[in-house]
Design a protein around this motif. Structure first.
Motif, PDB file in Angstrom:
ATOM      1  N   ASP A 213       0.827  -1.196   0.000  1.00 37.50           N
ATOM      2  CA  ASP A 213       0.000   0.000   0.000  1.00 37.50           C
ATOM      3  C   ASP A 213       0.866   1.254   0.000  1.00 37.50           C
ATOM      4  N   PHE A 214       1.883   1.268   0.845  1.00 31.29           N
ATOM      5  CA  PHE A 214       2.786   2.420   0.881  1.00 31.29           C
ATOM      6  C   PHE A 214       3.521   2.580  -0.442  1.00 31.29           C
ATOM      7  N   TRP A 215       3.930   1.455  -1.002  1.00 35.35           N
ATOM      8  CA  TRP A 215       4.644   1.491  -2.285  1.00 35.35           C
ATOM      9  C   TRP A 215       3.759   2.105  -3.367  1.00 35.35           C
ATOM     10  N   GLN A 216       2.494   1.697  -3.408  1.00 34.13           N
ATOM     11  CA  GLN A 216       1.572   2.242  -4.388  1.00 34.13           C
ATOM     12  C   GLN A 216       1.306   3.724  -4.145  1.00 34.13           C
ATOM     13  N   LEU A 217       1.270   4.131  -2.895  1.00 38.54           N
ATOM     14  CA  LEU A 217       1.018   5.530  -2.543  1.00 38.54           C
ATOM     15  C   LEU A 217       2.083   6.450  -3.118  1.00 38.54           C
ATOM     16  N   GLY A 218       3.296   5.934  -3.263  1.00 39.13           N
ATOM     17  CA  GLY A 218       4.396   6.739  -3.794  1.00 39.13           C
ATOM     18  C   GLY A 218       4.475   6.771  -5.305  1.00 39.13           C
ATOM     19  N   LYS A 219       3.486   6.196  -6.012  1.00 36.41           N
ATOM     20  CA  LYS A 219       3.428   6.199  -7.479  1.00 36.41           C
ATOM     21  C   LYS A 219       4.758   5.761  -8.102  1.00 36.41           C
ATOM     22  N   PRO A 220       5.163   4.514  -7.880  1.00 36.25           N
ATOM     23  CA  PRO A 220       6.509   4.076  -8.279  1.00 36.25           C
ATOM     24  C   PRO A 220       6.781   4.145  -9.775  1.00 36.25           C
TER      25      PRO A 220
ATOM     26  N   VAL B  55     -14.027   9.889  -6.778  1.00 40.98           N
ATOM     27  CA  VAL B  55     -15.093   9.956  -7.790  1.00 40.98           C
ATOM     28  C   VAL B  55     -14.567   9.717  -9.196  1.00 40.98           C
ATOM     29  N   MET B  56     -13.276   9.397  -9.321  1.00 41.46           N
ATOM     30  CA  MET B  56     -12.679   9.143 -10.626  1.00 41.46           C
ATOM     31  C   MET B  56     -12.335   7.662 -10.750  1.00 41.46           C
ATOM     32  N   ARG B  57     -12.772   7.035 -11.830  1.00 39.70           N
ATOM     33  CA  ARG B  57     -12.490   5.613 -12.018  1.00 39.70           C
ATOM     34  C   ARG B  57     -10.995   5.323 -12.068  1.00 39.70           C
ATOM     35  N   ARG B  58     -10.241   6.231 -12.672  1.00 38.07           N
ATOM     36  CA  ARG B  58      -8.798   6.018 -12.837  1.00 38.07           C
ATOM     37  C   ARG B  58      -8.077   5.938 -11.497  1.00 38.07           C
ATOM     38  N   THR B  59      -8.598   6.610 -10.489  1.00 38.35           N
ATOM     39  CA  THR B  59      -7.891   6.717  -9.208  1.00 38.35           C
ATOM     40  C   THR B  59      -8.650   6.090  -8.050  1.00 38.35           C
ATOM     41  N   ALA B  60      -9.765   5.425  -8.332  1.00 38.67           N
ATOM     42  CA  ALA B  60     -10.612   4.896  -7.261  1.00 38.67           C
ATOM     43  C   ALA B  60      -9.951   3.774  -6.466  1.00 38.67           C
ATOM     44  N   ALA B  61      -8.893   3.171  -7.019  1.00 39.66           N
ATOM     45  CA  ALA B  61      -8.236   2.057  -6.333  1.00 39.66           C
ATOM     46  C   ALA B  61      -7.007   2.493  -5.539  1.00 39.66           C
ATOM     47  N   ARG B  62      -6.775   3.785  -5.449  1.00 40.85           N
ATOM     48  CA  ARG B  62      -5.607   4.248  -4.688  1.00 40.85           C
ATOM     49  C   ARG B  62      -5.787   3.937  -3.205  1.00 40.85           C
ATOM     50  N   PRO B  63      -4.694   3.696  -2.471  1.00 42.80           N
ATOM     51  CA  PRO B  63      -4.798   3.240  -1.079  1.00 42.80           C
ATOM     52  C   PRO B  63      -5.635   4.138  -0.173  1.00 42.80           C
ATOM     53  N   LEU B  64      -5.514   5.450  -0.309  1.00 41.28           N
ATOM     54  CA  LEU B  64      -6.285   6.349   0.552  1.00 41.28           C
ATOM     55  C   LEU B  64      -7.782   6.253   0.250  1.00 41.28           C
ATOM     56  N   VAL B  65      -8.125   6.071  -1.001  1.00 41.49           N
ATOM     57  CA  VAL B  65      -9.542   5.949  -1.373  1.00 41.49           C
ATOM     58  C   VAL B  65     -10.109   4.637  -0.848  1.00 41.49           C
ATOM     59  N   ARG B  66      -9.348   3.558  -0.980  1.00 47.14           N
ATOM     60  CA  ARG B  66      -9.798   2.249  -0.487  1.00 47.14           C
ATOM     61  C   ARG B  66      -9.860   2.183   1.030  1.00 47.14           C
ATOM     62  N   GLY B  67      -9.110   3.078   1.679  1.00 45.28           N
ATOM     63  CA  GLY B  67      -9.054   3.049   3.134  1.00 45.28           C
ATOM     64  C   GLY B  67      -7.983   2.142   3.678  1.00 45.28           C
TER      65      GLY B  67
END
Length: 302
Positions: free
Chosen positions: A13-20, A75-87
């Motif tokens: 999750d942290f790795w994804q948060l940093g947009k590798p 509210v954006m499909r492209r970013t809806a799976a980001r860790p902060l959005v998923r919780g």
């Protein structure tokens, strides 16, 4: 607003948060800046630590971007799976993560590079995470034109990190990425226009329509084709780079022209194809710069 309860995010999750993936391209362009400034393999441990520092700050800026944009991302499909959005990552953890990475990266730059590179990297962080994300992006359809200056800084940061200077050659590398940024993002905005409209973001296709956006992409592609030749013009690179730049420019302009020519008949897949090609374009253009420099270096040894 920061959440009050702490979650237990995974390393993934942290790795994804940093947009590798984005950061990988940033670090690559910074590495090219480093290697254009000094002879190959010159003081490589310092160069490596400087690049790690730049990468850490870039990941910190990406995490800050996700933190500030979590409501829009939801509210954006492209970013809806980001860790902060998923919780899966809480706001407190994201803020701490961004802070630790940014301060750690700046510390490495101060230790292994120089104050100029450290100050420029800090300014780039502020320009992207605050000026662009918080102020420009929701305020004007020219957000990516103005805010693109922060995204164009990696080769300048790399050059400054190993040389302590910002010569005209570094400014040319900056100008290439700065000119590349608008058509790259506008292609994305074309096929994600509904996402941006739902998020209330004034991206060009939302505010000025698709036809104007396609024309803007074509005009910027033509400008980029000229700007990308500057390294050869100022003798920063040689004939190998020139050949690669002409080939890549041809591919970019051709795709931009087809998108413009087809008008309302242009499909979202065409815009998506141009967006994907633009990433390959920048990667291979900077790879050609590096290959040309290494070739020149080898020829001096023969």
């Amino acid at each position: 607003m920061l959440s009050r309860s702490l979650t237990f995010p995974s390393l993934a999750d942290f790795w994804q948060l940093g947009k590798p993936r984005v950061v990988a391209l940033i670090v690559f362009c910074a590495a090219v800046g480093c290697l254009m400034a000094v002879p190959p393999l010159a003081d490589w441990p310092r160069l490596l630590m400087a690049l790690i520092g730049i990468g850490l700050v870039a990941m910190g800026a990406a995490a800050a971007n996700c933190l500030f944009e979590q409501d829009r991302d939801a509210v954006m499909r492209r970013t809806a799976a980001r860790p902060l959005v998923r919780g899966s990552v809480g706001s407190i953890e994201a803020a701490l993560y961004a802070t630790v990475l940014t301060l750690g990266g700046l510390g490495l730059l101060l230790l292994f590079a120089n104050p100029l590179a450290t100050g420029l990297t800090l300014a780039t962080f502020f320009g992207y995470a605050v000026v662009y994300t918080r102020w420009l992006k929701p305020a004007t359809p020219q957000n990516i034109v103005i805010g693109g200056a922060a995204g164009a800084m990696p080769p300048v940061l790399g050059w400054a990190a190993v040389s302590g200077t910002i010569p005209a050659e570094a400014a040319v590398l900056f100008l290439i990425i700065y000119t590349w940024t608008p058509p790259h993002f506008w292609a994305l905005a074309l096929y994600r226009r509904d996402d941006y409209a739902r998020a209330g973001l004034p991206m060009l296709p939302v505010t000025h329509g698709q036809a104007f956006t396609r024309l803007s992409i074509l005009l910027y592609a033509l400008m980029l084709a000229a700007v990308a030749l500057l390294p050869f013009v100022i003798r920063l690179s040689g004939w190998f780079y020139l050949a690669a730049a002409l080939w890549l420019n041809g591919g970019f302009v051709q795709r931009a022209w087809r998108l413009y020519r087809d008008g309302d008949l242009a499909s979202d897949e065409q815009a998506r194809g141009l967006f994907r090609f633009s990433i390959a374009y920048l990667t291979w253009l900077f790879a050609a710069l590096l290959a040309d420099r290494l070739l020149q270096w080898v020829l001096t040894l023969v």
